[in-house]
Design a protein around this motif. Sequence first.
Motif, PDB file in Angstrom:
ATOM      1  N   ILE A 171      -3.820   0.199  -2.867  1.00 14.32           N
ATOM      2  CA  ILE A 171      -3.409  -1.103  -2.331  1.00 14.32           C
ATOM      3  C   ILE A 171      -3.265  -2.033  -3.526  1.00 14.32           C
ATOM      4  O   ILE A 171      -4.182  -2.156  -4.341  1.00 14.32           O
ATOM      5  CB  ILE A 171      -4.458  -1.657  -1.341  1.00 14.32           C
ATOM      6  CG1 ILE A 171      -4.539  -0.758  -0.096  1.00 14.32           C
ATOM      7  CG2 ILE A 171      -4.101  -3.091  -0.938  1.00 14.32           C
ATOM      8  CD1 ILE A 171      -5.624  -1.159   0.871  1.00 14.32           C
TER       9      ILE A 171
ATOM     10  N   THR B 270      -6.141  -4.026   3.968  1.00 13.10           N
ATOM     11  CA  THR B 270      -7.169  -3.007   4.184  1.00 13.10           C
ATOM     12  C   THR B 270      -7.602  -2.965   5.646  1.00 13.10           C
ATOM     13  O   THR B 270      -7.706  -1.890   6.249  1.00 13.10           O
ATOM     14  CB  THR B 270      -8.383  -3.285   3.287  1.00 13.10           C
ATOM     15  OG1 THR B 270      -7.977  -3.260   1.924  1.00 13.10           O
ATOM     16  CG2 THR B 270      -9.484  -2.256   3.512  1.00 13.10           C
TER      17      THR B 270
ATOM     18  N   SER C 226       0.849  -1.190   0.000  1.00 10.92           N
ATOM     19  CA  SER C 226       0.000   0.000   0.000  1.00 10.92           C
ATOM     20  C   SER C 226       0.883   1.239   0.000  1.00 10.92           C
ATOM     21  O   SER C 226       1.983   1.236   0.558  1.00 10.92           O
ATOM     22  CB  SER C 226      -0.936   0.016   1.219  1.00 10.92           C
ATOM     23  OG  SER C 226      -0.184   0.111   2.417  1.00 10.92           O
TER      24      SER C 226
ATOM     25  N   ILE D 179      -5.013   6.963   1.915  1.00  9.85           N
ATOM     26  CA  ILE D 179      -4.529   5.783   1.190  1.00  9.85           C
ATOM     27  C   ILE D 179      -4.594   6.037  -0.308  1.00  9.85           C
ATOM     28  O   ILE D 179      -5.660   6.326  -0.862  1.00  9.85           O
ATOM     29  CB  ILE D 179      -5.360   4.538   1.549  1.00  9.85           C
ATOM     30  CG1 ILE D 179      -5.280   4.265   3.061  1.00  9.85           C
ATOM     31  CG2 ILE D 179      -4.860   3.320   0.767  1.00  9.85           C
ATOM     32  CD1 ILE D 179      -6.212   3.178   3.530  1.00  9.85           C
TER      33      ILE D 179
END
Length: 267
Positions: free
Chosen positions: A248, A225, A156, A245
């Motif tokens: 990912i 996550t 990520s 974020i």
Amino acid sequence: MYRLLLVSDKEEIRSLYEHFSEWENLGFERPAVASSAQEGIALLSHSRFDAVSSLLSVSEGKQFFAYLSRRPEMLGMETARDEARLRREISSARRALSSRDAARQMKQVDDFTRVMQGEFFCDLLRGAAMDENRIDERMRSLKMQAIEASRPVATSSFRLPQGDYFLAEVWRYGRERLENALRNIFENNDEHMYFVLLIINPHHMRLLGLPREEMTKEEACAQMTAHLNRCQASLEAYFELTLDIKRIVGYDSLYALGRENSLRTAH
């Protein structure tokens, strides 16, 4: 050789220890000898000893043991009244000290290995090109039997938008301690995944998640996550920081991540 301090107001005990001839054969230097609690405390305050043996009157003993209670790392050795008992006590103390030293050395090796493991995975997060043989070689040398390079992994990329401001205006303990605090949050591994954090700067970071058990690429991404959600909660609770974020990404294996790095390097 180990160093022993004898603290005793009994002349016959001091004489026994001072005239015992087998100290070096049993792994000890000749002991330092103190005849009072105050003298023993002064020696312990200014010199290094591995073990202490004491036999004191009640009033002297209370003073000395009150001081020793603040030195829990000091090995206490039973005080002997004859040579046969002294020989046994010295041998027992040497075994205890040898075991302690071996445990400390093993911990130092383990700590160094963990640092090197983190550096290896951070190299991959930075984009280091590695083929399968190189990855296998590094993982064997770093004793990473619990992690299999053939399993899917998840990465990520994320930002802490207030990172620079937080470091400059709020956090008063320096960048290194902030980075350690962030690692404590993001590398809080669980029974399913092993996590490694790469801090590029105070607001840009990458995280690698490696399964400890068999799972699909989709499951690895789901674990990532869930882990980031837990990290976000900790950041908000402890630092009032938010997590942005960016993406990912799952890979079929750690090898696949190394191959992608190789392709980027080639172009």
